[in-house]
Design a protein around this motif. Structure first.
Motif, PDB file in Angstrom:
ATOM      1  N   GLN A  25      -5.218  -9.581 -10.256  1.00  0.00           N
ATOM      2  CA  GLN A  25      -6.336  -8.674  -9.990  1.00  0.00           C
ATOM      3  C   GLN A  25      -5.820  -7.387  -9.322  1.00  0.00           C
ATOM      4  OE1 GLN A  25      -9.417 -10.523  -7.678  1.00  0.00           O
ATOM      5  NE2 GLN A  25     -10.837  -8.840  -8.054  1.00  0.00           N
ATOM      6  N   HIS A  26      -4.896  -7.554  -8.364  1.00  0.00           N
ATOM      7  CA  HIS A  26      -4.266  -6.400  -7.707  1.00  0.00           C
ATOM      8  C   HIS A  26      -3.524  -5.551  -8.748  1.00  0.00           C
ATOM      9  CE1 HIS A  26      -1.467  -4.060  -5.249  1.00  0.00           C
ATOM     10  NE2 HIS A  26      -0.446  -4.695  -5.790  1.00  0.00           N
ATOM     11  N   THR A  27      -2.781  -6.208  -9.624  1.00  0.00           N
ATOM     12  CA  THR A  27      -2.030  -5.502 -10.672  1.00  0.00           C
ATOM     13  C   THR A  27      -2.967  -4.655 -11.545  1.00  0.00           C
ATOM     14  OG1 THR A  27      -0.286  -7.165 -10.741  1.00  0.00           O
ATOM     15  CG2 THR A  27      -0.602  -5.865 -12.735  1.00  0.00           C
ATOM     16  N   LEU A  54       3.737  -3.690 -14.413  1.00  0.00           N
ATOM     17  CA  LEU A  54       4.966  -4.450 -14.159  1.00  0.00           C
ATOM     18  C   LEU A  54       5.511  -4.282 -12.736  1.00  0.00           C
ATOM     19  CD1 LEU A  54       6.656  -3.901 -17.632  1.00  0.00           C
ATOM     20  CD2 LEU A  54       5.722  -6.043 -16.736  1.00  0.00           C
ATOM     21  N   HIS A  55       4.815  -3.504 -11.894  1.00  0.00           N
ATOM     22  CA  HIS A  55       5.413  -3.181 -10.585  1.00  0.00           C
ATOM     23  C   HIS A  55       5.654  -4.428  -9.722  1.00  0.00           C
ATOM     24  CE1 HIS A  55       1.463  -3.503  -8.638  1.00  0.00           C
ATOM     25  NE2 HIS A  55       2.063  -3.378  -7.483  1.00  0.00           N
ATOM     26  N   ASP A  56       4.777  -5.412  -9.829  1.00  0.00           N
ATOM     27  CA  ASP A  56       4.942  -6.634  -9.024  1.00  0.00           C
ATOM     28  C   ASP A  56       5.347  -7.839  -9.882  1.00  0.00           C
ATOM     29  OD1 ASP A  56       4.543  -5.682  -6.472  1.00  0.00           O
ATOM     30  OD2 ASP A  56       2.410  -6.162  -6.401  1.00  0.00           O
ATOM     31  N   TYR A  57       5.981  -7.571 -10.997  1.00  0.00           N
ATOM     32  CA  TYR A  57       6.343  -8.658 -11.916  1.00  0.00           C
ATOM     33  C   TYR A  57       7.245  -9.694 -11.244  1.00  0.00           C
ATOM     34  CZ  TYR A  57       7.344 -10.862 -16.425  1.00  0.00           C
ATOM     35  OH  TYR A  57       7.446 -11.757 -17.457  1.00  0.00           O
ATOM     36  N   SER A 132      -0.706   4.184  -5.601  1.00  0.00           N
ATOM     37  CA  SER A 132      -1.710   3.326  -6.250  1.00  0.00           C
ATOM     38  C   SER A 132      -1.677   1.916  -5.673  1.00  0.00           C
ATOM     39  CB  SER A 132      -1.467   3.265  -7.763  1.00  0.00           C
ATOM     40  OG  SER A 132      -1.624   4.540  -8.326  1.00  0.00           O
ATOM     41  N   ASP A 133      -0.490   1.467  -5.324  1.00  0.00           N
ATOM     42  CA  ASP A 133      -0.305   0.149  -4.723  1.00  0.00           C
ATOM     43  C   ASP A 133      -1.163   0.003  -3.445  1.00  0.00           C
ATOM     44  OD1 ASP A 133       0.841  -2.356  -4.654  1.00  0.00           O
ATOM     45  OD2 ASP A 133       2.780  -1.676  -3.898  1.00  0.00           O
ATOM     46  N   PHE A 134      -1.312   1.105  -2.716  1.00  0.00           N
ATOM     47  CA  PHE A 134      -2.054   1.069  -1.452  1.00  0.00           C
ATOM     48  C   PHE A 134      -3.540   1.361  -1.586  1.00  0.00           C
ATOM     49  CE2 PHE A 134       2.243   2.251   0.111  1.00  0.00           C
ATOM     50  CZ  PHE A 134       2.433   1.156   0.911  1.00  0.00           C
ATOM     51  N   ASN A 138      -9.090  -3.089  -4.895  1.00  0.00           N
ATOM     52  CA  ASN A 138      -9.191  -4.349  -4.135  1.00  0.00           C
ATOM     53  C   ASN A 138      -8.675  -4.223  -2.702  1.00  0.00           C
ATOM     54  OD1 ASN A 138      -9.978  -6.178  -6.467  1.00  0.00           O
ATOM     55  ND2 ASN A 138      -8.080  -5.291  -7.244  1.00  0.00           N
ATOM     56  N   ARG A 139      -8.043  -3.113  -2.404  1.00  0.00           N
ATOM     57  CA  ARG A 139      -7.521  -2.911  -1.043  1.00  0.00           C
ATOM     58  C   ARG A 139      -8.653  -2.567  -0.087  1.00  0.00           C
ATOM     59  NH1 ARG A 139      -2.277  -4.830  -0.692  1.00  0.00           N
ATOM     60  NH2 ARG A 139      -0.818  -3.608  -1.936  1.00  0.00           N
ATOM     61  N   ASP A 140      -8.611  -3.176   1.082  1.00  0.00           N
ATOM     62  CA  ASP A 140      -9.648  -2.907   2.066  1.00  0.00           C
ATOM     63  C   ASP A 140      -9.029  -2.944   3.457  1.00  0.00           C
ATOM     64  OD1 ASP A 140     -12.051  -2.455   3.244  1.00  0.00           O
ATOM     65  OD2 ASP A 140     -12.816  -4.492   2.997  1.00  0.00           O
TER      66      ASP A 140
END
Ligand SMILES: [Fe+2]
Ligand SMILES: [Fe+2]
Length: 198
Positions: A25-27, A54-57, A132-134, A138-140
Motif C-alpha cells: 500500500q505504501h509502495t 521498486l524503491h522498497d523491493y 515521495s517516500d515521506f 498513507n503517511r501521517d
C-alpha cells in the motif's frame, strides 16, 4: 494496454506478491505521488512510477540477507552503509531491479539506490522519489501536510525539509546518521541560499 502499461502491471504484480499488504500500500502511495510530482515538474512519469514501485523491493530482506547480497554481488558500499543495514535496501533493491526486471536506466537505478540516504547533487528524479517516500498519502505524522505542500511549491525546499526531518528524527531517537544525508542536506541548503542571495 500498450507495452509500457503492461510492463508497469507486470512490475506491480511481482512487487505485490513479494511485499506484505501494508508495504505494498505504501509502495502504491509512493508511485502515485511520485508520478504526480514528475508531471508537476516536467519529469518522466514513467521513470518515476518504475522507481517508486521498486524503491522498497528489498526492504523486507533481513539484515543477514542484505549483507550477504552486498557481499555476493560485490556492491560498493561504505562502512557506514554496511553497518546501518536498514539503509542497504536502496542499493540492493536497485541491483535486484536490474537483475530481475531488466531495468537498465541509470536514473531509475540511482533514484532507488539513494532513496535511503540521499546524496549531494541529486537528480530531479532522485529528489522526487526521496520526498515521495515521506509524503505519500498513507503517511501521517505532524508536519506531513506542510511537507506535501512544500514539495509541490519548491522541490529543493521540500527536499531540505525532508532531510531536516530525517536528521532531527535520527538524533532524537539516538540512531546513526549516514554522512551522505548530512552532506546532501548541507549542499541543498547552500544551493538554496546562493540562489536566494544571488
Ligand atoms: Fe525505503
Ligand atoms: Fe519507502
Amino acid at each position: 494496454m500498450n507495452n509500457e502499461d503492461q510492463r508497469i502491471e507486470r512490475i506491480k504484480k511481482r512487487v505485490k506478491a513479494r511485499q506484505p499488504a501494508g508495504r505494498y500500500q505504501h509502495t502504491l502511495g509512493v508511485a502515485k505521488v511520485a508520478c504526480d510530482l514528475a508531471r508537476h515538474y516536467g519529469e518522466s512519469e514513467e521513470k518515476a512510477q518504475i522507481a517508486a514501485l521498486l524503491h522498497d523491493y528489498a526492504k523486507d530482506l533481513k539484515e543477514r540477507e542484505l549483507k550477504e547480497y552486498v557481499l555476493n554481488h560485490n556492491l560498493k558500499v561504505d562502512q557506514g552503509l554496511f553497518e546501518t543495514y536498514q539503509l542497504l535496501h536502496g542499493i540492493v533493491g536497485a541491483h535486484m531491479a536490474k537483475a530481475e526486471f531488466q531495468i537498465d536506466d541509470d536514473e531509475i537505478l540511482q533514484a532507488i539506490t539513494y532513496h535511503t540516504t540521499g546524496r549531494v547533487h541529486m537528480t530531479p528524479l532522485e529528489k522526487i522519489i526521496y520526498l515521495s517516500d515521506f509524503i505519500e498519502e498513507n503517511r501521517d505524522y505532524p508536519g506531513v501536510k506542510a511537507l506535501r505542500e512544500l514539495a509541490y511549491k519548491d522541490l529543493d525546499q521540500g527536499l531540505l525539509q525532508g532531510f531536516n526531518n530525517t536528521i532531527e528524527f535520527l538524533v532524537k531517537t539516538d540512531k546513526v546518521l549516514h554522512c551522505n544525508t548530512v552532506e546532501a542536506r548541507n549542499q541543498i541548503l547552500r544551493e538554496i541560499y546562493t540562489n536566494e542571495s544571488g
